[in-house]
Design a protein around this motif. Structure first.
Motif: not given
Length: 679
Positions: A68, A72-73, A61-65, A76
């Protein structure tokens, strides 16, 4: 953890920090992978990079990425959080280790360990004034319930124990959080842990710990060494992060302009410019130029400055709820806060008091829109977290006593509060939102700020610590060596009229420390160092001595023992036996040291001026002996002025620093301090 860079898509081995387990990942050339600390979260590989699957859904997921942008995290994760999770995120409360019974009067003593205290602690009376509360308050929750059921992720650690236990407990807490639905890590806050202090009441300071031991905050200011101040903060940050404490409820940007206020010990003195310089170095030292994986996120307090209390009374109590500015110097008190904001302080804590006689609404600062929105966010440009002090909703709602608990939450949130300290029960805040008193969109604003701090600190990638390393880092000899320099630089030589100092070699010295803590019937303690490196002869009685070195440690008692009576600064009112002191000073040449946690009035022992006087601000006996023996030439300067008499105190203007007060206010003035000539 070690990363090996290989072109294209060759595999490298990534050892997960703190776990001893391994996984396979691909390191890209375009980003530097962070250390990924985990206990049970699966690891996923995407585009040659490794990520933690915190919500266990099999995708990144974006928050795990971590590649980024933070915003943005945050957005998300915010979309994935339930209202209950968001509301729990807006509370910060005491957390307790197994065997830790903080706030429990009469609890049995126990050995603190790295497990969890699973008991809820519910109060029905105000812990400060001991008056009945309008509603019971859960000041601490059982740890597992706090995380899994109440959705809490912000905690205040009060326990004073070993570095190893703290680090092990921190890892246990983060493992508990990792095993929740979204795997959101906790952030652990603490009050100061690196100072020698007199009043170590819960909420003020943890007291003497296994961390490196530095002079009190006043002593840091007395050094007049901004480079060493920055070094102190950098060292303390390393120690804190080593055990998993990543948030500081510190430091006080308040000014010591009202000599009777009992929290002066935690300030950097009376001068706004010096305090501003200190705050800048403290924030940059703990946080760095921006929050990162080694930062401690600071909460600067107590906006807009708690110094000018009416008669020095404190707003923890109803009788101290008023703050005034008889000298018209409110803007002067804002300078240290502006310095902290400009340096990037992560959070600001408003005080309980309400301003009177100003252009601002006469309502407690946590509810004061003109103070928080117009002044703090608008004029001063603060964009970070507003963190309430402990208990303004249930215990200290000055100016809004007529509002219900839900209406108090509503008003405080409307004014800008993001994080509420003091309660571990989100029920009433959740009800406030569900009844439409606060919109979920407004809740999202606060949670956004709170999540941003966690992401920037790197907690989503690695909240775990190396327990063995923590033991080596905390309080290590190299750190203490630098602290020892500060302990000596903090001592101020105020008088040396007969050039008694430095003491001549072979002088027979009677060294007495007089401190009545309230827990002893023998406050006078003769200090005779086991290792004599000062070329002095220490004797056991004043009669044997050539010179008496008398170190007085006045004590007003705990702030929270206040009963609302007049606050006195005379030594006799602060547990010093005047007859005993005068008997010693009349017998032999005497070096008098006074430990200043408040600007004490010393006229009872100074009617005939004492020829040799030094000021300490919480230091060690070794540091004192280094100064009086001449091993260290004193360089400290007074961080505040001391009143010449009780009448001077009664006539003082609470918002005006001592060096700007008139009519002969000061006995010792801000900036006073001598050195030995020719050394």
């Amino acid at each position: 953890m070690q990363f090996i860079s290989i072109r294209s898509a060759f595999l490298t081995m990534l050892l997960s920090f703190g776990t001893g387990t391994a996984t396979i990942c691909v390191q890209a050339q375009t980003a530097t992978p962070p250390q990924l600390g985990r206990r049970s979260a699966p690891l996923l590989v995407q585009n040659g990079q490794t990520f933690k699957d915190l919500n266990k859904n099999g995708k990144v997921d974006p928050y795990e990425n971590w590649t980024l942008p933070t915003d943005q995290r945050v957005q998300d994760l915010l979309k994935q959080m339930t209202l209950e999770e968001k509301v729990g995120f807006m509370l910060i409360s005491t957390t307790r280790l197994a065997g830790d019974f903080s706030f429990q009067a009469g609890a049995p003593k126990a050995t603190i360990s790295s497990g969890f205290n699973e008991e809820d602690l519910v109060q029905t009376t105000n812990m400060f004034s001991r008056k009945p509360l309008p509603v019971p308050i859960m000041s601490a929750s059982g740890t597992t319930k706090a995380v899994r059921e109440k959705q809490l992720r912000h905690f205040i650690l009060r326990a004073n124990t070993s570095a190893r236990i703290l680090a092990e407990w921190s890892n246990n807490l983060q493992e508990l959080c990792e095993n929740t639905r979204l795997g959101i890590p906790a952030i652990v806050a603490s009050n100061p842990r690196n100072h020698i202090t007199i009043d170590a009441s819960i909420g003020l300071s943890v007291g003497e710990t296994t961390f490196s031991k530095w002079p009190g905050e006043l002593g840091l200011a007395a050094m007049r060494d901004l480079k060493l101040t920055r070094e102190f903060a950098e060292i303390a940050a390393k120690e804190w992060s080593a055990v998993g404490i990543r948030k500081g409820y510190q430091y006080m940007a308040d000014l010591a302009t009202e000599p009777r206020w009992q929290r002066i010990e935690g300030t950097f003195g009376e001068d706004a410019d010096l305090a501003a310089d200190m705050m800048r170095e403290i924030v940059l030292g703990f946080q760095g130029k921006k929050l990162g994986t080694g930062s401690i996120a600071l909460t600067t307090k107590h906006f807009p400055g708690g110094g000018p209390q009416v008669a020095g009374q404190d707003p923890h109590f109803e009788w101290g709820k008023d703050q005034h500015y008889p000298g018209g110097m409110l803007d002067y008190h804002l300078k240290p806060f502006q310095a902290a904001i400009d340096a990037g302080t992560s959070a600001i804590m408003p005080y309980y008091a309400k301003p009177i006689g100003t252009e601002y609404e006469e309502i407690a600062f946590a509810y004061n829109k003109t103070i928080l929105k117009d002044l703090l966010r608008g004029k001063m440009g603060f964009k970070g977290i507003i963190n309430s002090d402990t208990g303004p909703i249930e215990m200290m709602p000055w100016g809004v006593e007529n509002l219900s608990i839900l209406e108090r939450y509503q008003k405080a949130i409307e004014c800008g509060v993001d994080l509420f300290s003091g309660t571990a029960d989100p029920t009433l805040l959740l009800e406030t939102v569900k009844k439409g008193l606060v919109t979920e969109a407004r809740i999202d604003e606060s949670v956004t700020r709170l999540l941003w701090e966690k992401f920037e600190l790197g907690l989503f990638e690695n909240p775990f610590v190396d327990v063995d390393a923590a033991e080596k880092i905390v309080g290590n000899p190299q750190f203490q060596e630098r602290a020892n320099v500060a302990l000596r630089k903090s001592i101020v030589l105020l008088r040396n009229q007969s050039n008694l100092l430095p003491l001549a070699p072979k002088t027979k010295v009677y060294f007495e420390k007089y401190y009545n803590s309230g827990r002893t019937d023998k406050p006078a303690v003769v200090l005779q160092p086991e290792t004599n490196r000062w070329n002095l002869e220490f004797v056991s009685t004043a009669q044997e001595a050539d010179v008496v070195v008398l170190w007085l440690v006045p004590s007003a008692g705990s702030l929270f023992a206040s009963a609302g009576g007049p606050i006195e600064l005379d030594l006799s009112k602060n547990k010093i036996d005047i007859a005993h002191v005068n008997a010693l000073t009349s017998q032999k040449p005497t070096v008098v040291l006074i430990n200043y946690t408040s600007p004490w009035i010393i006229e009872e022992i100074d009617s005939t001026p004492l020829p040799t006087v030094l000021a300490t601000f919480s230091t060690t006996a070794d540091a004192v002996l280094d100064v009086v023996s001449g091993n260290y030439n004193p360089t400290g300067k007074m961080p505040f002025s001391t009143p010449i008499s009780r009448q001077a105190v009664l006539e003082n203007k609470s918002d005006v620093p001592g060096h700007l007060k008139t009519n002969g206010y000061a006995l010792f003035s801000f900036g006073d301090g001598l050195s030995y000539p020719g050394k």
